[in-house]
Design an enzyme around this catalytic site. Sequence first.
Site, PDB file in Angstrom:
ATOM      1  N   ASP A   1      -7.444  -1.799   3.252  1.00 47.42           N
ATOM      2  CA  ASP A   1      -6.463  -2.827   2.911  1.00 47.42           C
ATOM      3  C   ASP A   1      -6.858  -4.209   3.441  1.00 47.42           C
ATOM      4  O   ASP A   1      -6.274  -5.212   3.038  1.00 47.42           O
ATOM      5  CB  ASP A   1      -5.088  -2.468   3.490  1.00 47.42           C
ATOM      6  CG  ASP A   1      -4.519  -1.204   2.882  1.00 47.42           C
ATOM      7  OD1 ASP A   1      -4.748  -0.981   1.681  1.00 47.42           O
ATOM      8  OD2 ASP A   1      -3.850  -0.440   3.609  1.00 47.42           O
TER       9      ASP A   1
ATOM     10  N   ASP B   1       0.855  -1.179   0.000  1.00 47.78           N
ATOM     11  CA  ASP B   1       0.000   0.000   0.000  1.00 47.78           C
ATOM     12  C   ASP B   1       0.899   1.239   0.000  1.00 47.78           C
ATOM     13  O   ASP B   1       2.085   1.156   0.345  1.00 47.78           O
ATOM     14  CB  ASP B   1      -0.886  -0.024   1.246  1.00 47.78           C
ATOM     15  CG  ASP B   1      -1.692   1.248   1.409  1.00 47.78           C
ATOM     16  OD1 ASP B   1      -2.316   1.686   0.438  1.00 47.78           O
ATOM     17  OD2 ASP B   1      -1.676   1.810   2.521  1.00 47.78           O
TER      18      ASP B   1
ATOM     19  N   ASP C   1      -2.056  -0.668   5.906  1.00 40.02           N
ATOM     20  CA  ASP C   1      -2.397  -0.136   7.227  1.00 40.02           C
ATOM     21  C   ASP C   1      -3.859   0.237   7.384  1.00 40.02           C
ATOM     22  O   ASP C   1      -4.360   0.308   8.504  1.00 40.02           O
ATOM     23  CB  ASP C   1      -1.552   1.113   7.522  1.00 40.02           C
ATOM     24  CG  ASP C   1      -1.997   2.311   6.712  1.00 40.02           C
ATOM     25  OD1 ASP C   1      -2.238   3.374   7.306  1.00 40.02           O
ATOM     26  OD2 ASP C   1      -2.117   2.195   5.474  1.00 40.02           O
TER      27      ASP C   1
END
Length: 646
Positions: A535, A337, A531
Site C-alpha cells: 500500500d 485497502d 496497512d
Amino acid sequence: MTCTTVQPTRTPVIRRPSVSGLWAVASVRWATVALVLFAAGLAARLLGAPSWGWWVFYLACYLTGGWAPAWEGLQALRSRTLDVDLLMVVAAIGAAVIGQIFDGALLIVIFATSGALEDAATKRTEDSVKGLLDLAPDRAVRIDADGFEEEVDAADLRVGDVVSVRPGERVCADGVVVDGASDVDQSSVTGEPMPVGKAGDDEVFAGTLNGAGALRVRVTKDPSATVVARIVALVTEASATKAKTQLFIEKVEQRYSVGVVAATLALFAVPLILGAQLQTTLLRAMTFMIVASPCAVVLATMPPLLSAITNAGRHGVLVKSAVAMEHLADTTAVTLDKTGTLTTGAPRLTSIAVIDGCSSEDDVLRIAASAEQFSEHPLGRAVVAAARARGLAFAEATDFQALPGRGVRARLADRTIEVLSPRAFSGNPVAAGGLERRGSTAVLVIVDGAPVGVLGLDDTVREGTDAVVREIAAITAGPPVLLTGDTRPAAEQLATQVGITDVRADLLPDGKVAAVRGLQADGHRVLFVGDGINDAPAMAAAHSSIAMGRNGADLTLETADAVTVRDELATIPAVVTLARRARRVVIANLAIAATFITGLVAWDLFGHLPLPLGVAGHEGSTVIVALNGLRLLSGRAWRSAISWSP
C-alpha cells in the site's frame, strides 16, 4: 547456500538527495537545547532574576537555535534567493538590538523546532524506503544447466536463470515455479490475507515468504524491475511529486521576505538621508521589522493544527505534521485497502457443507480440526479455533503430514484424513465451487479418499465497518473506493457486506497507484487508508494517507501522513472532520493576524507607533490567535468529531 536476508550491498533506487543523518540528529539536538534555554530565560525573568541573567539564557538560545536557519539562509543568499529563515534571524537580532530579546528568542525557537522536525521526518522516511530492499534477499542460489547450485548476488540474476528457494526463505526474484510446491505468503506484495498455494507455472514475487515446501523458480524479470523495486521507485517518485506543491508557498515567502527587508532598509536609510537622528530612525526601523514579522501568522496557523494533532493523538490517531493535518482536511475521496484495513487479516470459519449426507456439520468440523491440530497454517488454526468454540473434542491424530501447497494429511484411528485445497483434489465438489465463486476460501475434508464436507472460511470484517463507510460517504463527495490485491469475488463479497459499490480488485501496487492517480486526475483530493507494504506507493501518490498501526508494515507507517494506533476505523472520518475544523480556525486566525499586522505596519509607516505599543499589539495578536487555536485541545472537540453523523 541459502537465500539469506542481509543488508543490501546494491545502491537503493533513491533519486532525491538524502538528508544527512548527522545533520538531522544535530538539528533536533540544537533545537531542543534552544527550547530549554528559552524556557530557562523565561523562568528567570518571571522569577525576578537580574536582567543580565535572563539575557544570558536568551543569547545562548540565539546561538544554539539560530545558527542552523542562519546558515541555510546564507547558503540561499549565495544562490541569490532570500530565505524566510534568514529574515527571522535578522528580525530576532533587531529585536535584541532594541532590547526586545524575548520576541527574538521566541522567533528563533519556533523556526529551529520546525526545521528540526522536518529534517527528522525526511530522514526517517528515506531510511524506511531504503530498508524496503531488505524484503528481497541480497543472495540467491542459482542452479546451472548441470544441476549444480551456486550462491550469487541476487542483483546478478538474469531472465531465464533458475533459483532454489528453500522452506522459510524469501523468494529471491520475480518468476514462475518450475518444480516443487509450497504455500507462499505474498501479503506484502498483493495484500492477500492467506498464504497462496504455488506449484508448476505459478507466478511468485521477490520478497514474498516461502512456506514449508521447496521451490525452483525461473526468473522472469530483471532484479531492477521486480515488484519490490517498483514499490521503492513509486514511493520515491510520488513523494518527490508531492514536494512540488510547496513551490507556491516558497514564492510567497520569498516575496514577503524581500518586501519586509526592503521596507526596513528604506525606513532606516531615507530618514537618515533627510537628516533624522540615528537612534530614532533605528528604533522605528526595528519596530517595523518586529510588527511586520510573521510570528503572529505562524502562530495563527500552528496552534489550531497542533491542537488538533494533540487531540487526535490522545484518541489513538497519530498525525505526523501540520501539513499532514491540512491535507486530511482537503479530502474529497477516500480509497480503502481490504485485508488488514477493512478486515483483520485473520480467517474465520463461516460455513460448513456436508457432502455424504451421513455426517453432521459437527462431525465434519471435528474430523478436520483433529487433522489440523498440529498445523501452523492460518486456515488450519482457524478450523481448530472454530471447533474449540463449539466445544468439540478432538480425536488423537497420528502420522501428521503438512502437504505444501495442498493441505494436511493425518491418520485418525484406522482412517486417512485429508484437509485439502480444492485444486489439490481431482474432483471439485459443487459446494466448493460455489464458495469460491462468492469469494470464500474453500477447504475439502476427505476421509479415505472420499470428500465428506466443505469448509468455507472468510477474512474477518472489522466491527462497525458499514457505519464508517456511510460516514465517509457523507463527509466526502461519495462512497469510498475499495482497492485490493485480493480476488474480485472476495472483494465484492466484502463490499456488499459494508456498502461499498466501487470495487477494484486483483491490483498489484502499481495498479493501486494508477487508481489513486486516476481519481486525482478527476479533481479529487484522495485519502488512502491501508496497512501493507504493497500500500505504500499508493499512500505516497495520494494527497493524504492513513495507516493501520497495529500490524502495519514499517514502510507503510513511515509513508502515511497519519497512523491509527488501535486500528479503529471510526477514527478515520473523525480525524478528517477534526482537520476541517482546524482549517476553519486557521482561516479565522489568519484574518485576525493580518488585521493586526496591517494596522500596526500602517501606524508605523504613516504615524508614530511607540515601541511598547507595537510590541503589545504584536504580542496581543499572537496571544489571541494562540488561544483561539487551543480550543481544539478540548475533549469536546474530539467528541463532536467522533459523534458527527450525516
